[in-house]
Design a protein around this motif. Sequence first.
Motif, PDB file in Angstrom:
ATOM      1  N   TRP A 182       0.830  -1.215   0.000  1.00 46.15           N
ATOM      2  CA  TRP A 182       0.000   0.000   0.000  1.00 46.15           C
ATOM      3  C   TRP A 182       0.861   1.260   0.000  1.00 46.15           C
ATOM      4  O   TRP A 182       0.562   2.231  -0.707  1.00 46.15           O
ATOM      5  CB  TRP A 182      -0.931  -0.014   1.210  1.00 46.15           C
ATOM      6  N   GLU A 236      -6.218   3.554  -3.040  1.00 44.02           N
ATOM      7  CA  GLU A 236      -7.355   3.744  -2.141  1.00 44.02           C
ATOM      8  C   GLU A 236      -7.863   2.379  -1.689  1.00 44.02           C
ATOM      9  O   GLU A 236      -8.325   1.574  -2.495  1.00 44.02           O
ATOM     10  CB  GLU A 236      -8.497   4.492  -2.849  1.00 44.02           C
ATOM     11  N   ASN A 268     -10.704   0.803   0.482  1.00 38.32           N
ATOM     12  CA  ASN A 268     -11.996   1.151   1.087  1.00 38.32           C
ATOM     13  C   ASN A 268     -12.685  -0.104   1.607  1.00 38.32           C
ATOM     14  O   ASN A 268     -12.852  -1.078   0.866  1.00 38.32           O
ATOM     15  CB  ASN A 268     -12.892   1.827   0.050  1.00 38.32           C
ATOM     16  N   TYR A 272     -16.109  -1.647   3.821  1.00 36.22           N
ATOM     17  CA  TYR A 272     -17.478  -1.342   4.241  1.00 36.22           C
ATOM     18  C   TYR A 272     -18.063  -2.570   4.944  1.00 36.22           C
ATOM     19  O   TYR A 272     -17.813  -3.708   4.532  1.00 36.22           O
ATOM     20  CB  TYR A 272     -18.369  -1.029   3.030  1.00 36.22           C
ATOM     21  N   PHE A 283     -14.624  -5.088   0.550  1.00 37.52           N
ATOM     22  CA  PHE A 283     -13.602  -4.107   0.201  1.00 37.52           C
ATOM     23  C   PHE A 283     -13.671  -3.774  -1.282  1.00 37.52           C
ATOM     24  O   PHE A 283     -14.021  -4.604  -2.123  1.00 37.52           O
ATOM     25  CB  PHE A 283     -12.201  -4.588   0.587  1.00 37.52           C
ATOM     26  N   PHE A 315     -10.958  -1.624  -3.813  1.00 37.22           N
ATOM     27  CA  PHE A 315      -9.685  -0.912  -3.921  1.00 37.22           C
ATOM     28  C   PHE A 315      -9.594  -0.271  -5.299  1.00 37.22           C
ATOM     29  O   PHE A 315      -9.913  -0.904  -6.308  1.00 37.22           O
ATOM     30  CB  PHE A 315      -8.506  -1.870  -3.738  1.00 37.22           C
ATOM     31  N   SER A 342     -17.337   2.165   7.899  1.00 38.81           N
ATOM     32  CA  SER A 342     -16.404   2.138   6.775  1.00 38.81           C
ATOM     33  C   SER A 342     -15.031   2.603   7.238  1.00 38.81           C
ATOM     34  O   SER A 342     -14.902   3.371   8.200  1.00 38.81           O
ATOM     35  CB  SER A 342     -16.894   3.016   5.616  1.00 38.81           C
ATOM     36  N   HIS A 402     -11.302   3.943   5.351  1.00 38.77           N
ATOM     37  CA  HIS A 402     -10.687   4.361   4.093  1.00 38.77           C
ATOM     38  C   HIS A 402      -9.209   4.664   4.344  1.00 38.77           C
ATOM     39  O   HIS A 402      -8.871   5.478   5.210  1.00 38.77           O
ATOM     40  CB  HIS A 402     -11.392   5.598   3.527  1.00 38.77           C
ATOM     41  N   SER A 446      -5.751   5.863   2.284  1.00 40.73           N
ATOM     42  CA  SER A 446      -5.341   6.484   1.025  1.00 40.73           C
ATOM     43  C   SER A 446      -3.836   6.723   1.029  1.00 40.73           C
ATOM     44  O   SER A 446      -3.283   7.230   2.011  1.00 40.73           O
ATOM     45  CB  SER A 446      -6.076   7.809   0.830  1.00 40.73           C
ATOM     46  N   HIS A 491     -12.288   6.935   9.268  1.00 39.26           N
ATOM     47  CA  HIS A 491     -13.193   5.919   9.803  1.00 39.26           C
ATOM     48  C   HIS A 491     -14.565   6.553   9.999  1.00 39.26           C
ATOM     49  O   HIS A 491     -14.670   7.664  10.533  1.00 39.26           O
ATOM     50  CB  HIS A 491     -12.637   5.420  11.150  1.00 39.26           C
ATOM     51  N   GLN A 492     -15.595   5.874   9.545  1.00 41.12           N
ATOM     52  CA  GLN A 492     -16.970   6.347   9.749  1.00 41.12           C
ATOM     53  C   GLN A 492     -17.800   5.248  10.393  1.00 41.12           C
ATOM     54  O   GLN A 492     -17.599   4.061  10.107  1.00 41.12           O
ATOM     55  CB  GLN A 492     -17.610   6.752   8.421  1.00 41.12           C
ATOM     56  N   ALA A 545      -9.159  13.757   7.629  1.00 42.69           N
ATOM     57  CA  ALA A 545      -8.500  12.458   7.512  1.00 42.69           C
ATOM     58  C   ALA A 545      -7.221  12.512   8.340  1.00 42.69           C
ATOM     59  O   ALA A 545      -6.550  13.548   8.404  1.00 42.69           O
ATOM     60  CB  ALA A 545      -8.191  12.152   6.052  1.00 42.69           C
TER      61      ALA A 545
END
Length: 349
Positions: free
Chosen positions: A150, A158, A160, A162, A222, A224, A245, A247, A249, A261-262, A275
């Motif tokens: 990464w 990215e 991601n 969920y 996920f 990406f 979620s 994320h 980056s 983070h959400q 972020a």
Amino acid sequence: MLITEDVLHRAWRELAARCDLLDESMLPKTTTEPDYYEEHEEELAEALLLVVDPDGTVRGVDGSFGESFATRDLGRALYFAAEYAVRTLVERQASGPRGPGLVAVRAELMDRIAPAWGQWFREGGPDGPKPLEPCTCDPLEGFAWAAGPWRDQAPYTELNFYRGEGIDAARLALRLGADPEQVARGMRLAELRTLTGKETCPWDAAQGWETFCFGQAGDWAFVFQHDTPPRTRPDPEPWPHCTESVHLSACMGKAIYTFAHQRDGRPVDDGLDMALEVSWYEPGQALFRHAGELDFLNRALRRAELDHPELGSHQLFFHALEASLGLRLPRRDFQEGTVLAAQWARDPA
């Protein structure tokens, strides 16, 4: 007892008199001026400042995210001051670079001040939930393996994740704008590499920026990607029942690596509304506010530091995400190119 600057200094003198490790000069600077740090930021660099409020609250302010802790308990205020003093002492005496290996040394020194403080330090701070169990597995067989690729934007910049009721990776990919035909026939990353003309990572080719991969790992789906082409129309709400979620980056050229983070539709960020930079993390130093929304990561990071001092900082961060949130990835699927992948659908207009 209402804590004042005088009370704090007197208590520190008494603590230093009982412990040969400390002396009066090791107490971090104290003030009653709430804006002192902002006005003297260059002078303080990233040192800890103890701000004593009129109501007796002691707030620790440093150069990361501002307030690192707040307490009206004198014992806890002394603990945080001692933790900073020990960190400064160890870093000055260390012959090599800073790293997770120094965390165990600091834990032993905190034991010398007070056994309970040594235990608090190992748990990532006082007043937390039940501590995480020590890790007995190879972290590079878990999520930590993905940290190195990464950082180099491989296979995508990215990452991601969920999760939520009934979440399905393929349906999620379609809602985000995937090519329906490629999703339906189960295209794999290895085939996508052939389409983009590259046998390495898709981002090596210009077309790679219009591709992505997706899948399921545990209860997380996920997706990406590098970017979403302007002619696609991704769904602004990728999953109607998404409850959480994460994320990650990466921008290798600018050395910017962020985490967001959400949960339940709102950011989990201690009210910073931004972020968070993964590169701000230094092993042995709490990255987030104690007792804040992200304190669970402080504690997972401390556990990772003690269990796996051989890991780099980004690997520790990824391992902490696995331990605290359950993030994981199928390493073999990525290595062998069998992870699901597709290109973004083109909007005919």
